[in-house]
Design a protein around this motif. Structure first.
Motif, PDB file in Angstrom:
ATOM      1  N   SER A 296       0.829  -1.207   0.000  1.00  0.00           N
ATOM      2  CA  SER A 296       0.000   0.000   0.000  1.00  0.00           C
ATOM      3  C   SER A 296       0.863   1.256   0.000  1.00  0.00           C
ATOM      4  CB  SER A 296      -0.899   0.015   1.235  1.00  0.00           C
ATOM      5  OG  SER A 296      -0.106   0.072   2.420  1.00  0.00           O
ATOM      6  N   ALA A 297       0.236   2.401  -0.320  1.00  0.00           N
ATOM      7  CA  ALA A 297       0.967   3.662  -0.387  1.00  0.00           C
ATOM      8  C   ALA A 297       1.559   4.053   0.957  1.00  0.00           C
ATOM      9  CB  ALA A 297       0.040   4.774  -0.888  1.00  0.00           C
ATOM     10  N   ASN A 298       0.906   3.663   2.065  1.00  0.00           N
ATOM     11  CA  ASN A 298       1.461   4.016   3.380  1.00  0.00           C
ATOM     12  C   ASN A 298       2.444   2.980   3.908  1.00  0.00           C
ATOM     13  OD1 ASN A 298      -0.082   1.878   4.334  1.00  0.00           O
ATOM     14  ND2 ASN A 298      -1.322   3.115   5.733  1.00  0.00           N
ATOM     15  N   ARG A 299       2.683   1.916   3.112  1.00  0.00           N
ATOM     16  CA  ARG A 299       3.695   0.893   3.411  1.00  0.00           C
ATOM     17  C   ARG A 299       3.347   0.044   4.633  1.00  0.00           C
ATOM     18  NH1 ARG A 299       6.547   0.601  -0.983  1.00  0.00           N
ATOM     19  NH2 ARG A 299       8.078  -0.616   0.190  1.00  0.00           N
ATOM     20  N   ARG A 300       2.069  -0.019   5.015  1.00  0.00           N
ATOM     21  CA  ARG A 300       1.696  -0.749   6.235  1.00  0.00           C
ATOM     22  C   ARG A 300       0.876  -2.011   5.979  1.00  0.00           C
ATOM     23  NH1 ARG A 300       2.671   2.387  10.804  1.00  0.00           N
ATOM     24  NH2 ARG A 300       4.291   3.871  10.232  1.00  0.00           N
ATOM     25  N   TYR A 301       0.402  -2.218   4.771  1.00  0.00           N
ATOM     26  CA  TYR A 301      -0.366  -3.418   4.454  1.00  0.00           C
ATOM     27  C   TYR A 301      -0.184  -3.713   2.967  1.00  0.00           C
ATOM     28  CZ  TYR A 301      -3.820   0.112   2.941  1.00  0.00           C
ATOM     29  OH  TYR A 301      -4.443   1.174   2.342  1.00  0.00           O
ATOM     30  N   ARG A 302      -0.697  -4.845   2.526  1.00  0.00           N
ATOM     31  CA  ARG A 302      -0.609  -5.234   1.122  1.00  0.00           C
ATOM     32  C   ARG A 302      -2.009  -5.251   0.508  1.00  0.00           C
ATOM     33  NH1 ARG A 302       4.665  -7.148   0.401  1.00  0.00           N
ATOM     34  NH2 ARG A 302       4.123  -7.610  -1.773  1.00  0.00           N
ATOM     35  N   ILE A 303      -2.071  -5.140  -0.821  1.00  0.00           N
ATOM     36  CA  ILE A 303      -3.332  -5.136  -1.556  1.00  0.00           C
ATOM     37  C   ILE A 303      -3.301  -6.268  -2.574  1.00  0.00           C
ATOM     38  CG2 ILE A 303      -4.893  -3.792  -2.998  1.00  0.00           C
ATOM     39  CD1 ILE A 303      -3.419  -1.279  -1.965  1.00  0.00           C
ATOM     40  N   PRO A 304      -4.242  -7.214  -2.487  1.00  0.00           N
ATOM     41  CA  PRO A 304      -4.233  -8.333  -3.441  1.00  0.00           C
ATOM     42  C   PRO A 304      -4.360  -7.851  -4.888  1.00  0.00           C
ATOM     43  CG  PRO A 304      -5.689  -8.807  -1.592  1.00  0.00           C
ATOM     44  CD  PRO A 304      -5.298  -7.362  -1.472  1.00  0.00           C
ATOM     45  N   ASN A 305      -3.575  -8.453  -5.757  1.00  0.00           N
ATOM     46  CA  ASN A 305      -3.595  -8.064  -7.171  1.00  0.00           C
ATOM     47  C   ASN A 305      -4.906  -8.414  -7.870  1.00  0.00           C
ATOM     48  OD1 ASN A 305      -0.975  -7.145  -6.926  1.00  0.00           O
ATOM     49  ND2 ASN A 305      -0.065  -9.068  -7.643  1.00  0.00           N
ATOM     50  N   ASP A 306      -5.666  -9.364  -7.295  1.00  0.00           N
ATOM     51  CA  ASP A 306      -6.915  -9.757  -7.943  1.00  0.00           C
ATOM     52  C   ASP A 306      -8.121  -8.966  -7.441  1.00  0.00           C
ATOM     53  OD1 ASP A 306      -7.001 -10.892  -5.430  1.00  0.00           O
ATOM     54  OD2 ASP A 306      -7.757 -12.838  -6.102  1.00  0.00           O
ATOM     55  N   ASN A 307      -7.896  -7.895  -6.679  1.00  0.00           N
ATOM     56  CA  ASN A 307      -9.008  -7.012  -6.335  1.00  0.00           C
ATOM     57  C   ASN A 307      -9.605  -6.424  -7.617  1.00  0.00           C
ATOM     58  OD1 ASN A 307      -8.805  -7.472  -3.619  1.00  0.00           O
ATOM     59  ND2 ASN A 307      -8.202  -5.400  -3.058  1.00  0.00           N
ATOM     60  N   PRO A 308     -10.910  -6.181  -7.653  1.00  0.00           N
ATOM     61  CA  PRO A 308     -11.580  -5.902  -8.938  1.00  0.00           C
ATOM     62  C   PRO A 308     -11.180  -4.609  -9.632  1.00  0.00           C
ATOM     63  CG  PRO A 308     -13.090  -5.588  -7.092  1.00  0.00           C
ATOM     64  CD  PRO A 308     -11.869  -6.257  -6.549  1.00  0.00           C
ATOM     65  N   PHE A 309     -10.654  -3.615  -8.892  1.00  0.00           N
ATOM     66  CA  PHE A 309     -10.335  -2.332  -9.521  1.00  0.00           C
ATOM     67  C   PHE A 309      -8.827  -2.047  -9.497  1.00  0.00           C
ATOM     68  CE2 PHE A 309     -14.560  -2.137  -7.558  1.00  0.00           C
ATOM     69  CZ  PHE A 309     -15.329  -1.992  -8.706  1.00  0.00           C
ATOM     70  N   ALA A 310      -8.042  -3.100  -9.264  1.00  0.00           N
ATOM     71  CA  ALA A 310      -6.594  -2.928  -9.125  1.00  0.00           C
ATOM     72  C   ALA A 310      -5.929  -2.428 -10.400  1.00  0.00           C
ATOM     73  CB  ALA A 310      -5.958  -4.248  -8.680  1.00  0.00           C
ATOM     74  N   SER A 311      -6.546  -2.670 -11.555  1.00  0.00           N
ATOM     75  CA  SER A 311      -5.906  -2.287 -12.817  1.00  0.00           C
ATOM     76  C   SER A 311      -6.482  -1.004 -13.419  1.00  0.00           C
ATOM     77  CB  SER A 311      -6.054  -3.421 -13.834  1.00  0.00           C
ATOM     78  OG  SER A 311      -7.428  -3.672 -14.105  1.00  0.00           O
ATOM     79  N   ILE A 312      -7.429  -0.358 -12.734  1.00  0.00           N
ATOM     80  CA  ILE A 312      -8.047   0.855 -13.278  1.00  0.00           C
ATOM     81  C   ILE A 312      -7.267   2.079 -12.809  1.00  0.00           C
ATOM     82  CG2 ILE A 312     -10.114   2.311 -13.260  1.00  0.00           C
ATOM     83  CD1 ILE A 312     -11.790  -0.174 -13.080  1.00  0.00           C
ATOM     84  N   ALA A 313      -6.783   2.855 -13.755  1.00  0.00           N
ATOM     85  CA  ALA A 313      -6.008   4.048 -13.427  1.00  0.00           C
ATOM     86  C   ALA A 313      -6.865   5.017 -12.621  1.00  0.00           C
ATOM     87  CB  ALA A 313      -5.519   4.731 -14.707  1.00  0.00           C
ATOM     88  N   GLY A 314      -6.313   5.490 -11.508  1.00  0.00           N
ATOM     89  CA  GLY A 314      -7.009   6.440 -10.656  1.00  0.00           C
ATOM     90  C   GLY A 314      -7.858   5.817  -9.580  1.00  0.00           C
ATOM     91  N   ALA A 315      -8.094   4.498  -9.644  1.00  0.00           N
ATOM     92  CA  ALA A 315      -8.940   3.831  -8.650  1.00  0.00           C
ATOM     93  C   ALA A 315      -8.107   3.382  -7.456  1.00  0.00           C
ATOM     94  CB  ALA A 315      -9.640   2.632  -9.276  1.00  0.00           C
ATOM     95  N   ARG A 316      -8.743   3.330  -6.300  1.00  0.00           N
ATOM     96  CA  ARG A 316      -8.102   2.760  -5.112  1.00  0.00           C
ATOM     97  C   ARG A 316      -8.134   1.243  -5.239  1.00  0.00           C
ATOM     98  NH1 ARG A 316      -5.883   6.356  -1.272  1.00  0.00           N
ATOM     99  NH2 ARG A 316      -5.238   4.305  -0.551  1.00  0.00           N
ATOM    100  N   LYS A 317      -6.972   0.637  -5.201  1.00  0.00           N
ATOM    101  CA  LYS A 317      -6.867  -0.793  -5.427  1.00  0.00           C
ATOM    102  C   LYS A 317      -7.459  -1.610  -4.276  1.00  0.00           C
ATOM    103  CE  LYS A 317      -2.542   0.030  -7.964  1.00  0.00           C
ATOM    104  NZ  LYS A 317      -3.195   0.167  -9.271  1.00  0.00           N
ATOM    105  N   GLU A 318      -7.632  -0.979  -3.112  1.00  0.00           N
ATOM    106  CA  GLU A 318      -8.165  -1.705  -1.954  1.00  0.00           C
ATOM    107  C   GLU A 318      -9.633  -2.080  -2.102  1.00  0.00           C
ATOM    108  OE1 GLU A 318      -5.340   1.447  -0.088  1.00  0.00           O
ATOM    109  OE2 GLU A 318      -6.600   1.229  -1.865  1.00  0.00           O
ATOM    110  N   ILE A 319     -10.366  -1.417  -3.005  1.00  0.00           N
ATOM    111  CA  ILE A 319     -11.824  -1.551  -3.049  1.00  0.00           C
ATOM    112  C   ILE A 319     -12.242  -2.935  -3.555  1.00  0.00           C
ATOM    113  CG2 ILE A 319     -13.935  -0.647  -4.092  1.00  0.00           C
ATOM    114  CD1 ILE A 319     -12.521   2.085  -4.251  1.00  0.00           C
ATOM    115  N   TRP A 320     -13.152  -3.550  -2.812  1.00  0.00           N
ATOM    116  CA  TRP A 320     -13.747  -4.829  -3.195  1.00  0.00           C
ATOM    117  C   TRP A 320     -15.184  -4.642  -3.695  1.00  0.00           C
ATOM    118  CZ3 TRP A 320     -12.024  -9.493  -4.294  1.00  0.00           C
ATOM    119  CH2 TRP A 320     -12.883 -10.590  -4.274  1.00  0.00           C
TER     120      TRP A 320
END
Length: 655
Positions: free
Chosen positions: A409-433
């Motif tokens: 993550s941007a704050n370097r405190r957790y990880r974000i799974p690559n298969d989250n649904p919006f991980a590849s959309i520019a400008g989207a928060r990758k954490e969102i399920w």
């Protein structure tokens, strides 16, 4: 197909009023309220509708919430004003009947008053106007029965409750609102092995409750505000119902690693350090503790951050005793526009095992902090993919897990799974399920014995204008808020059936969209009427044979009124068909929660004529109920006003 709930059927039989606003059966429009006979007196028609839809806020004489003695807490907390007396000499400011009818139908978008156009027939709207005119003229007959609600014609199943434990009193009986609640217990989390519960009180203590002895031990105290002895000097918990020590969840590997997580809220304007106070917990090693940056900037930089929601990871080196000895690490720090709807829930997939893609992956329910009801650029926060408000997140708290299949993550405190649904959309928060949810403050898994490797995730979501809802959470789903609520569309002119082209924009930022999406609708909904309630308390799927009548049902309740309902799981799953007009029917239980809580509140030193607080449907006095369940299937009913935890011992049909 739509199956009318028992409370809807009872209302229809008793008062010709249907539960809900504009529910639709497949292939035909079901009128929200049965049309009155042509010969029926318009004042009587209006009086009946007023009693159901209006009296809870405006009182029996249309006095306005303040003069009617009903304190609408959320308005007071924001410094807002309630409507004036509607029956004095100038109440209508010279408005015509048509203008008043328009307000009733469309609501007042800049206030808390919703539109009732989808709830009332044209005859009823005109009747309400006629009834208000009769009140203004002082006609004695117009007041008769104005506060009556629909009479239930069916005998409800009887639910029996037994007192389990009285929690320590942390409130101030001489105070008001949340301060007068005797113990603000918000959750119960069972420890592996079933020996103890972790029990957070919003006022600050995190307790360990021994199941055998019922002994309550303060494990951690978060309340370090204004010189108190707890951990966090910026801790905030007073007045607002969702503020304080909100939640605790145990890591799936807790028995081996001693890791658990908490959510609490802070006031950034307090002139004190945000770091935990050294010495507050003897065994806490703060040497490596460091604050994180805000996980995202405020949506409106010109508006000061009102509150901050914080997730902390705790590691206890010895989980066999009742004291904490270990370390803490901040995971996430999120700005909140208002003191409502913060981060509320954390959960882990209960069937994931070491080596699985879901192992130690956390789902986080994040409220919208009230942005969805703002009339400025913040309104679409629950829809925007560049923000975290009004969402369900999916993250990996431990940086050592899933390294090859996630990013830091941007704050370097957790990880974000690559298969989250919006991980590849520019400008989207990758954490969102999932997104478009006002306040998913309870997330609950159901493990079907027939399909034990594919559990369902349910979200219990608090609504704004007309509906409390239960959602089945799916990857990437958009539940529509603030463009949808319950089975209806939210429009500038009030609530309405969804349009024929039932799509909404995929809102990446405030100005950028990426195509459209069809909203996902709830499987259960109940309305903000006397037959429903104010705010969903949560619930769960009941499995096993302990309470046969509830087996394979979804049990849920209402926070303020203390009502309990259940819906058959088969109906709930059938309602997950993509249609707005399909909802599982609800059956109310006769649990007698409110009188039970009122009696115990007074017995434990509570003061005043009613329970603390108020809400639109409950009126003065909130039960403030939550629900919990342990691994054995025992159901717990938690009430903050009297500070008592009870068990649901039986449910039986009455003759």
């Amino acid at each position: 197909m739509f199956r009318m709930s028992a409370i809807a059927a009872a209302a229809l039989a008793g008062s010709a009023l249907l539960l809900g606003t504009g529910l639709v059966a497949r292939g035909r429009q079901a009128p929200p309220v049965a049309a009155p006979a042509a010969a029926q007196d318009p004042v009587a028609v209006g009086q009946q509708a007023y009693a159901i839809y209006c009296a809870s806020c405006h009182g029996p004489r249309a006095q306005g919430a303040e003069k009617a003695g009903v304190l609408i807490t959320i308005i007071q907390e924001r410094g807002g004003k309630q409507p004036p007396d509607l029956t004095d000499a100038t109440w209508d400011h010279g408005a015509t009947d048509e203008a008043i009818a328009t307000v009733i139908t469309q609501g007042v978008p800049t206030t808390m008053m919703p539109g009732f156009g989808a709830m009332l027939t044209e005859a009823q709207v005109k009747g309400v106007v006629a009834y208000l005119r009769a009140l203004a003229r002082g006609e004695p007959g117009a007041l008769a029965g104005a506060t009556a609600i629909a009479t239930k014609t069916a005998t409800l199943p009887k639910a029996d409750l037994a007192e389990y434990v009285r929690m320590p009193i942390t409130g101030d009986p001489t105070g008001d609102l949340t301060r007068a609640q005797l113990s603000r217990v918000n959750f119960m989390r069972e420890e592996p092995g079933g020996r103890r519960f972790f029990v957070p009180d919003l006022n600050g203590p995190l307790y360990l409750l021994d199941r055998r002895t019922k002994q309550v031990t303060t494990y951690l105290d978060f309340n370090g505000l204004e010189g108190r002895p707890g951990l966090f000097p910026r801790f905030t918990y007073q007045r607002n119902f969702a503020m304080g020590l909100i939640n605790v969840v145990l890591d799936p590997d807790y028995a081996r690693n001693g890791v658990f997580y908490t959510i609490h809220t802070e006031d950034p304007t307090i002139a004190a350090p945000a770091t935990p106070r050294a010495g507050a917990v003897t065994g806490l090693d703060l040497q490596g503790y460091a604050l994180t940056d805000l996980v995202m900037p405020p949506v409106r930089p010109d508006v000061p951050v009102d509150r901050v929601g914080v997730i902390v990871e705790w590691t206890d080196r010895d989980v066999t005793n009742a004291t904490f000895e270990g370390t803490a690490r901040e995971i996430l720090r999120m700005p909140l526009d208002t003191p409502i709807h913060p981060l509320g829930e954390m959960t882990f997939n209960p069937v994931a095992r070491r080596g699985d893609p879901e192992w130690r992956v956390m789902y986080v329910g994040v409220g919208d902090a009230g942005t969805g009801e703002r009339q400025d650029g913040r309104r679409l926060v629950p829809q925007r993919l560049d923000t975290l408000g009004g969402k369900i997140l999916r993250i990996v708290p431990d940086l050592r897990e899933h390294v090859a299949t996630s990013t830091v993550s941007a704050n370097r405190r957790y990880r974000i799974p690559n298969d989250n649904p919006f991980a590849s959309i520019a400008g989207a928060r990758k954490e969102i399920w999932a997104l478009g949810i006002r306040n998913p403050h309870r997330l609950v898994w159901d493990v079907d014995p027939a399909h034990p490797t594919a559990p369902r995730l349910f979200a219990f979501n608090i609504g704004l204008t007309g509906w409390e809802t239960v959602l089945i959470v799916e990857k990437g789903a958009n539940y529509g808020y603030p463009l949808r609520e319950g089975p209806l569309a939210m429009t500038p002119k009030g609530m309405a059936p969804p349009p024929a082209d039932d799509t909404i924009p995929v809102q990446v930022t405030a100005t950028m969209t990426r195509g459209t999406v069809r909203p996902t609708y709830p499987v259960i909904a109940y309305p903000h009427t006397a037959l429903g309630g104010d705010a969903i308390a949560g619930g769960f799927v009941v499995r096993g044979n302990a309470i046969p009548l509830l087996k394979d049902s979804v049990l849920l309740g209402d926070i303020t009124t203390g009502k309990l309902w259940y819906a058959r799981l088969t109906d709930v799953l059938a309602a997950d068909d993509g249609r707005a007009d399909t909802l599982a029917p609800l059956q109310e239980l006769d649990a007698g929660v409110r009188p039970l809580v009122e009696a115990t509140f007074r017995a434990r030193g509570g003061r005043g004529d009613t329970l603390p607080g108020a809400a639109a449907i409950s009126g003065r006095g909130r039960v403030d109920m939550r629900l919990a369940q342990d691994e054995a299937g025992t159901i717990y009913v938690i009430t903050k006003s009297d500070g008592v935890i009870r068990t649901l011992t039986s449910v039986a049909a009455q003759r």
